[in-house]
Design a protein around this motif. Structure first.
Motif, mmCIF file in Angstrom:
data_model
loop_
_atom_site.group_PDB
_atom_site.id
_atom_site.type_symbol
_atom_site.label_atom_id
_atom_site.label_comp_id
_atom_site.label_asym_id
_atom_site.label_seq_id
_atom_site.Cartn_x
_atom_site.Cartn_y
_atom_site.Cartn_z
ATOM 1 N N ILE A 156 -19.538 54.453 21.377
ATOM 2 C CA ILE A 156 -18.489 53.602 20.775
ATOM 3 C C ILE A 156 -18.624 52.959 19.387
ATOM 4 O O ILE A 156 -20.279 51.917 19.744
ATOM 5 N N ARG A 157 -18.213 52.972 18.756
ATOM 6 C CA ARG A 157 -18.110 51.851 17.538
ATOM 7 C C ARG A 157 -17.321 50.771 17.747
ATOM 8 O O ARG A 157 -16.322 50.646 18.054
ATOM 9 N N THR A 158 -18.448 50.010 17.274
ATOM 10 C CA THR A 158 -17.691 48.155 17.392
ATOM 11 C C THR A 158 -17.190 47.832 15.533
ATOM 12 O O THR A 158 -17.170 48.533 14.287
ATOM 13 N N LEU A 159 -16.310 47.152 15.972
ATOM 14 C CA LEU A 159 -15.874 46.422 14.297
ATOM 15 C C LEU A 159 -16.819 46.472 13.190
ATOM 16 O O LEU A 159 -16.750 46.344 11.940
ATOM 17 N N GLY A 160 -17.938 45.144 13.968
ATOM 18 C CA GLY A 160 -19.483 45.549 13.007
ATOM 19 C C GLY A 160 -19.575 46.496 11.994
ATOM 20 O O GLY A 160 -20.653 46.444 11.345
ATOM 21 N N ASP A 161 -19.814 47.767 13.498
ATOM 22 C CA ASP A 161 -20.237 49.087 12.893
ATOM 23 C C ASP A 161 -20.183 49.312 11.702
ATOM 24 O O ASP A 161 -20.215 49.838 10.399
ATOM 25 N N ALA A 162 -18.246 48.711 11.831
ATOM 26 C CA ALA A 162 -17.755 49.309 10.543
ATOM 27 C C ALA A 162 -17.372 48.770 9.463
ATOM 28 O O ALA A 162 -18.109 49.371 8.266
ATOM 29 N N ILE A 163 -17.815 47.782 9.118
ATOM 30 C CA ILE A 163 -17.903 46.499 8.240
ATOM 31 C C ILE A 163 -19.144 46.713 7.823
ATOM 32 O O ILE A 163 -19.527 47.278 6.576
ATOM 33 N N GLY A 164 -20.089 47.050 8.963
ATOM 34 C CA GLY A 164 -21.900 47.363 8.297
ATOM 35 C C GLY A 164 -21.728 49.274 7.149
ATOM 36 O O GLY A 164 -22.519 49.298 6.743
ATOM 37 N N ARG A 165 -21.036 50.195 8.092
ATOM 38 C CA ARG A 165 -21.081 51.434 7.113
ATOM 39 C C ARG A 165 -20.013 51.116 5.687
ATOM 40 O O ARG A 165 -20.258 51.942 4.912
ATOM 41 N N TYR A 166 -18.751 49.953 5.799
ATOM 42 C CA TYR A 166 -18.198 49.844 4.741
ATOM 43 C C TYR A 166 -18.922 49.414 3.627
ATOM 44 O O TYR A 166 -19.020 49.824 2.717
ATOM 45 N N VAL A 167 -20.141 48.281 4.234
ATOM 46 C CA VAL A 167 -20.610 47.322 2.358
ATOM 47 C C VAL A 167 -21.916 48.841 2.623
ATOM 48 O O VAL A 167 -22.432 48.528 1.637
ATOM 49 N N GLU A 168 -22.303 49.701 3.277
ATOM 50 C CA GLU A 168 -22.891 50.601 3.002
ATOM 51 C C GLU A 168 -22.762 51.966 1.486
ATOM 52 O O GLU A 168 -23.910 52.134 1.238
ATOM 53 N N GLU A 169 -21.693 51.878 2.000
ATOM 54 C CA GLU A 169 -20.966 53.063 1.529
ATOM 55 C C GLU A 169 -20.722 52.479 -0.069
ATOM 56 O O GLU A 169 -19.890 52.887 -0.961
ATOM 57 N N HIS A 170 -19.519 51.402 0.520
ATOM 58 C CA HIS A 170 -19.616 50.503 -1.089
ATOM 59 C C HIS A 170 -19.782 49.404 -1.327
ATOM 60 O O HIS A 170 -18.911 48.651 -2.064
ATOM 61 N N GLY A 171 -21.049 48.754 -1.156
ATOM 62 C CA GLY A 171 -22.009 48.142 -1.742
ATOM 63 C C GLY A 171 -22.002 47.290 -3.291
ATOM 64 O O GLY A 171 -21.525 46.369 -3.418
ATOM 65 N N GLY A 172 -21.937 48.903 -4.025
ATOM 66 C CA GLY A 172 -22.089 48.307 -5.037
ATOM 67 C C GLY A 172 -21.275 48.924 -5.650
ATOM 68 O O GLY A 172 -21.041 48.018 -6.835
ATOM 69 N N GLU A 173 -19.356 48.756 -5.426
ATOM 70 C CA GLU A 173 -18.341 48.839 -5.716
ATOM 71 C C GLU A 173 -17.812 47.536 -5.443
ATOM 72 O O GLU A 173 -16.705 46.893 -6.280
ATOM 73 N N ILE A 174 -18.512 46.381 -4.049
ATOM 74 C CA ILE A 174 -17.488 44.986 -4.189
ATOM 75 C C ILE A 174 -18.653 43.253 -4.655
ATOM 76 O O ILE A 174 -19.606 43.715 -4.583
ATOM 77 N N GLY A 175 -17.504 42.789 -4.742
ATOM 78 C CA GLY A 175 -18.700 42.034 -5.561
ATOM 79 C C GLY A 175 -19.000 40.592 -3.856
ATOM 80 O O GLY A 175 -19.354 41.223 -3.242
ATOM 81 N N LYS A 176 -19.895 39.234 -5.248
ATOM 82 C CA LYS A 176 -21.229 38.822 -4.020
ATOM 83 C C LYS A 176 -19.847 38.080 -2.991
ATOM 84 O O LYS A 176 -20.490 37.984 -1.845
ATOM 85 N N THR A 177 -19.110 37.545 -3.719
ATOM 86 C CA THR A 177 -17.326 36.979 -2.319
ATOM 87 C C THR A 177 -17.441 38.222 -1.176
ATOM 88 O O THR A 177 -17.532 37.388 -0.671
ATOM 89 N N LYS A 178 -16.576 39.032 -1.585
ATOM 90 C CA LYS A 178 -16.166 39.541 -0.380
ATOM 91 C C LYS A 178 -17.742 40.396 0.534
ATOM 92 O O LYS A 178 -16.848 40.046 1.559
ATOM 93 N N SER A 179 -19.163 40.558 0.097
ATOM 94 C CA SER A 179 -19.872 41.080 0.893
ATOM 95 C C SER A 179 -20.114 39.608 1.862
ATOM 96 O O SER A 179 -20.635 39.588 2.982
ATOM 97 N N ALA A 180 -19.848 38.415 0.972
ATOM 98 C CA ALA A 180 -20.000 36.881 2.096
ATOM 99 C C ALA A 180 -19.415 37.351 2.856
ATOM 100 O O ALA A 180 -20.162 36.895 4.008
#
Length: 355
Positions: A58-82
């Motif tokens: 059972i995946r939570t929205l927090g899981d989805a956000i975590g996976r998004y940051v894990e896979e795309h962290g190098g592409e998103i800026g500091k503001t979006k990460s925060a």
């Protein structure tokens, strides 16, 4: 029926096997897409491995956000990460992906202040958080099979915009006066005399104005990125220039007005970087000093606006200004079209870098 009066189609699946049950639901804008998803998902659940995975995880929205940051962290800026990190602290992050509906997103938007530290975030700020969250919704189902409903996000955005809870950012028109710049530069000059090893804020502010560079860009400039004037104007390689389509690797050569080139040439060559200081150090010093001097509502980024405005007032045309500012779309500079050539604001100014 959606809130805008248009129909929506709810698909529900319930499969039971070996005492375990999988229940899923999705809403769609058109009947054809709804039927296609229903057939595809039923076929997927016929696979024992897919059925087992659906009952165990059972995946939570927090899981989805975590996976998004894990896979795309190098592409998103500091503001979006925060922003995404703040959303993970909100109660909505603990909800199962399949349970997040438009009403939950609307409630999140209205209570976002509980995790941002802002007493009353404005419509533009809330819109930014929703925009970053929408990026997760856009790929979660397609990329990972997490049942986040894009229709729910779309409907929530529609409602929030109608209620004026969210809105696009207004373009700032704040420009520092010469008196304000005089106060800032005099303060920082005195600080440099007292603490010679502190960031040279006088030159950093002057460079920001005359080069039109953003704070983050200034801290990334290397000596190898600077080409002094010769047969052509001086120029600098701006690394990872802000661009919605490319967060990294967007390196652009930008022309430097003579004043900006002069500021660079008088910096000591003590290392690889021309301005070897952090964004946090520069931003904090600027903001803190504005408060000390009672200069209201002035941001460091307003120095870029000042520089671009000065170029237009000096008679430069849009293509020439774009060579300095790095704007890829000339349409972005149309807001300055009303500026007409007039007396040079910095003529005779004591802080103007000597050419």
């Amino acid at each position: 029926m959606r809130r805008d009066g248009k129909p929506s189609y709810l698909c529900q699946i319930a499969r039971k096997k070996d005492g375990k049950t999988v229940r899923e639901n999705r809403t769609f804008r058109d009947h054809k897409t709804a039927k296609a998803w229903l057939r595809q998902r039923e076929a997927e659940l016929d696979n024992p491995k897919a059925f087992k995975a659906a009952t165990q995880e059972i995946r939570t929205l927090g899981d989805a956000i975590g996976r998004y940051v894990e896979e795309h962290g190098g592409e998103i800026g500091k503001t979006k990460s925060a922003c995404l990190a703040a959303i993970q602290r909100h109660s909505i992050a603990g909800m199962a992906c399949g349970d997040v509906g438009s009403e939950d997103i609307v409630a999140f938007a209205r209570t976002i202040h509980t995790v941002t530290g802002l007493a009353a975030p404005g419509p533009a700020t809330i819109n930014n958080y929703l925009s970053h969250l929408a990026s997760v919704f856009a790929i979660a189902q397609k990329a990972w099979g997490y049942p986040l409903d894009q229709e729910a996000m779309s409907d929530a955005t529609f409602v929030l915009r109608k209620q004026q809870t969210i809105a696009k950012s207004k373009q700032r028109s704040r420009r520092p006066s010469l008196d304000e710049l005089d106060s800032l530069l005099a303060y920082f000059q005195e600080r440099t005399e007292r603490a010679p090893h502190s960031a040279p804020m006088v030159d950093i502010i002057l460079f920001a104005v005359f080069s039109t560079r953003r704070m983050e860009e200034i801290t990334r400039i290397r000596w190898a990125d600077f080409e002094p004037a010769g047969k052509q104007a001086a120029r600098v390689l701006v690394r990872d220039m802000k661009n919605p389509g490319a967060k990294k690797g967007n390196d652009i050569w930008c022309e430097l007005p003579a004043e900006a080139a002069t500021v660079i040439e008088r910096q000591p060559k003590t290392g690889e970087m021309i301005f070897p200081y952090t964004v946090d150090a520069i931003g904090s010093a600027f903001t803190r000093t504005c408060k000390v001097l009672a200069i209201e509502d002035l941001h460091f980024h307003d120095l870029r606006h000042e520089g671009v405005s000065w170029l237009f007032e000096a008679g430069w045309n849009i293509p020439h200004v774009a060579l300095v500012s790095g704007h890829r779309s000339w349409a972005s500079l149309q807001r300055y079209a009303q500026l007409r050539q007039k007396d040079d604001k910095f003529a005779g100014w004591k802080w103007r870098p000597a050419l």
